[in-house]
Design a protein around this motif. Structure first.
Motif, PDB file in Angstrom:
ATOM      1  N   ARG A  15       0.868  -1.180   0.000  1.00 37.76           N
ATOM      2  CA  ARG A  15       0.000   0.000   0.000  1.00 37.76           C
ATOM      3  C   ARG A  15       0.899   1.222   0.000  1.00 37.76           C
ATOM      4  O   ARG A  15       1.796   1.319   0.840  1.00 37.76           O
ATOM      5  N   LYS A  16       0.649   2.155  -0.922  1.00 37.59           N
ATOM      6  CA  LYS A  16       1.498   3.331  -1.106  1.00 37.59           C
ATOM      7  C   LYS A  16       2.941   2.865  -1.265  1.00 37.59           C
ATOM      8  O   LYS A  16       3.250   2.098  -2.160  1.00 37.59           O
ATOM      9  N   ARG A  17       3.852   3.305  -0.414  1.00 32.38           N
ATOM     10  CA  ARG A  17       5.256   2.886  -0.502  1.00 32.38           C
ATOM     11  C   ARG A  17       5.596   1.795   0.508  1.00 32.38           C
ATOM     12  O   ARG A  17       6.754   1.406   0.635  1.00 32.38           O
ATOM     13  N   ALA A  18       4.621   1.317   1.261  1.00 29.87           N
ATOM     14  CA  ALA A  18       4.852   0.321   2.303  1.00 29.87           C
ATOM     15  C   ALA A  18       4.722  -1.094   1.752  1.00 29.87           C
ATOM     16  O   ALA A  18       3.864  -1.375   0.923  1.00 29.87           O
ATOM     17  N   ILE A  19       5.589  -1.975   2.233  1.00 25.21           N
ATOM     18  CA  ILE A  19       5.562  -3.379   1.859  1.00 25.21           C
ATOM     19  C   ILE A  19       5.564  -4.198   3.143  1.00 25.21           C
ATOM     20  O   ILE A  19       6.419  -3.995   4.010  1.00 25.21           O
ATOM     21  N   ALA A  20       4.616  -5.127   3.260  1.00 23.25           N
ATOM     22  CA  ALA A  20       4.516  -5.975   4.443  1.00 23.25           C
ATOM     23  C   ALA A  20       4.657  -7.431   4.040  1.00 23.25           C
ATOM     24  O   ALA A  20       4.017  -7.886   3.098  1.00 23.25           O
ATOM     25  N   ASP A 111      -4.651  -1.615  -3.121  1.00 23.93           N
ATOM     26  CA  ASP A 111      -4.966  -0.204  -3.352  1.00 23.93           C
ATOM     27  C   ASP A 111      -3.755   0.411  -4.040  1.00 23.93           C
ATOM     28  O   ASP A 111      -2.711   0.596  -3.424  1.00 23.93           O
ATOM     29  N   SER A 112      -3.866   0.708  -5.320  1.00 25.42           N
ATOM     30  CA  SER A 112      -2.704   1.098  -6.123  1.00 25.42           C
ATOM     31  C   SER A 112      -2.408   2.587  -6.110  1.00 25.42           C
ATOM     32  O   SER A 112      -1.528   3.037  -6.836  1.00 25.42           O
ATOM     33  N   ARG A 113      -3.127   3.361  -5.303  1.00 28.05           N
ATOM     34  CA  ARG A 113      -2.884   4.804  -5.292  1.00 28.05           C
ATOM     35  C   ARG A 113      -1.562   5.118  -4.596  1.00 28.05           C
ATOM     36  O   ARG A 113      -1.362   4.765  -3.439  1.00 28.05           O
ATOM     37  N   ILE A 114      -0.645   5.748  -5.324  1.00 25.08           N
ATOM     38  CA  ILE A 114       0.626   6.174  -4.749  1.00 25.08           C
ATOM     39  C   ILE A 114       0.852   7.635  -5.091  1.00 25.08           C
ATOM     40  O   ILE A 114       0.188   8.191  -5.974  1.00 25.08           O
ATOM     41  N   LYS A 115       1.798   8.261  -4.413  1.00 27.47           N
ATOM     42  CA  LYS A 115       2.072   9.673  -4.637  1.00 27.47           C
ATOM     43  C   LYS A 115       2.694   9.874  -6.006  1.00 27.47           C
ATOM     44  O   LYS A 115       3.576   9.127  -6.430  1.00 27.47           O
ATOM     45  N   GLU A 116       2.219  10.899  -6.713  1.00 28.04           N
ATOM     46  CA  GLU A 116       2.762  11.227  -8.024  1.00 28.04           C
ATOM     47  C   GLU A 116       4.145  11.852  -7.838  1.00 28.04           C
ATOM     48  O   GLU A 116       4.365  12.651  -6.932  1.00 28.04           O
ATOM     49  N   SER A 117       5.087  11.498  -8.696  1.00 27.22           N
ATOM     50  CA  SER A 117       6.452  11.980  -8.525  1.00 27.22           C
ATOM     51  C   SER A 117       6.591  13.451  -8.917  1.00 27.22           C
ATOM     52  O   SER A 117       5.865  13.950  -9.772  1.00 27.22           O
ATOM     53  N   LYS A 118       7.549  14.119  -8.268  1.00 26.46           N
ATOM     54  CA  LYS A 118       7.801  15.540  -8.505  1.00 26.46           C
ATOM     55  C   LYS A 118       8.395  15.744  -9.894  1.00 26.46           C
ATOM     56  O   LYS A 118       9.195  14.939 -10.353  1.00 26.46           O
ATOM     57  N   LYS A 119       7.999  16.829 -10.543  1.00 29.94           N
ATOM     58  CA  LYS A 119       8.529  17.169 -11.862  1.00 29.94           C
ATOM     59  C   LYS A 119       9.562  18.284 -11.719  1.00 29.94           C
ATOM     60  O   LYS A 119       9.445  19.140 -10.846  1.00 29.94           O
ATOM     61  N   TYR A 120      10.540  18.284 -12.577  1.00 32.92           N
ATOM     62  CA  TYR A 120      11.566  19.324 -12.520  1.00 32.92           C
ATOM     63  C   TYR A 120      10.956  20.657 -12.952  1.00 32.92           C
ATOM     64  O   TYR A 120      10.037  20.714 -13.768  1.00 32.92           O
ATOM     65  N   GLY A 121      11.444  21.751 -12.405  1.00 33.87           N
ATOM     66  CA  GLY A 121      10.930  23.076 -12.729  1.00 33.87           C
ATOM     67  C   GLY A 121       9.632  23.402 -12.011  1.00 33.87           C
ATOM     68  O   GLY A 121       8.997  24.408 -12.299  1.00 33.87           O
ATOM     69  N   LYS A 124       6.073  20.856  -6.703  1.00 37.73           N
ATOM     70  CA  LYS A 124       5.672  19.477  -6.423  1.00 37.73           C
ATOM     71  C   LYS A 124       5.312  18.822  -7.753  1.00 37.73           C
ATOM     72  O   LYS A 124       5.804  19.248  -8.795  1.00 37.73           O
ATOM     73  N   ALA A 125       4.461  17.814  -7.724  1.00 34.23           N
ATOM     74  CA  ALA A 125       4.126  17.106  -8.958  1.00 34.23           C
ATOM     75  C   ALA A 125       3.400  18.013  -9.941  1.00 34.23           C
ATOM     76  O   ALA A 125       3.671  18.006 -11.136  1.00 34.23           O
ATOM     77  N   ARG A 126       2.470  18.831  -9.426  1.00 34.48           N
ATOM     78  CA  ARG A 126       1.687  19.702 -10.315  1.00 34.48           C
ATOM     79  C   ARG A 126       1.756  21.170  -9.940  1.00 34.48           C
ATOM     80  O   ARG A 126       1.505  22.026 -10.766  1.00 34.48           O
ATOM     81  N   LYS A 127       2.076  21.461  -8.679  1.00 37.25           N
ATOM     82  CA  LYS A 127       2.121  22.853  -8.223  1.00 37.25           C
ATOM     83  C   LYS A 127       3.293  23.575  -8.888  1.00 37.25           C
ATOM     84  O   LYS A 127       4.385  23.039  -9.014  1.00 37.25           O
ATOM     85  N   ARG A 128       3.030  24.810  -9.292  1.00 34.78           N
ATOM     86  CA  ARG A 128       4.069  25.599  -9.965  1.00 34.78           C
ATOM     87  C   ARG A 128       4.505  26.750  -9.099  1.00 34.78           C
ATOM     88  O   ARG A 128       3.841  27.107  -8.137  1.00 34.78           O
TER      89      ARG A 128
END
Length: 134
Positions: A15-20, A111-121, A124-128
């Motif tokens: 789930r997210k970045r966790a592995i059990a 549950d496959s929802r994970i955080k979207e990766s940050k983009k350069y420039g 955050k992922a979408r915030k400018r």
């Protein structure tokens, strides 16, 4: 992937970045997480962590199985959900009736929802960054 050896089951949940990784064996209902008792590891999130009992209640194994959980990555919420996923998968391997009950409760679905990766420039992922005309 879940494997079955006599009365023991091993499964992995995510789930997210966790592995059990979970090992379930016959016992008296002890739950350990990374070598510590369940309540000690999750601390104040233990009330939130009652989710772990749901698959056991659905299959009627609440005080019949010992659970050893190895969890890494993510935060507490993701780790708890990954553990629930892994326990559900391990219990589903033991009996077909368990699988039927757990599938109806949608506990075998990752549950496959994970955080979207940050983009350069960008911040955050979408915030400018703030645009300045002058």
């Amino acid at each position: 992937m879940a494997t079955k050896k006599k009365d023991k089951s091993i499964a992995t949940g995510k789930r997210k970045r966790a592995i059990a990784r979970v090992r379930i064996s016959n016992g008296e209902g002890k739950v350990t997480v990374n070598g510590k008792p369940f309540e000690v590891y999750f601390g104040t999130a233990a009330s939130f962590a009652n989710k772990l009992k749901i698959p056991l209640e659905l299959t009627g194994n609440i005080d019949k199985k010992d659970i050893n959980i190895n969890v890494r990555g993510g935060g507490l919420a993701g780790q708890i959900d990954a553990a629930v996923h892994a326990v559900s998968r391990a219990l589903a391997e033991q009996k077909d009736t368990n699988r039927k009950n757990l599938k109806a409760a949608q506990l075998l679905r990752r549950d496959s929802r994970i955080k979207e990766s940050k983009k350069y420039g960008r911040k955050k992922a979408r915030k400018r960054f703030q645009f300045s005309k002058r």
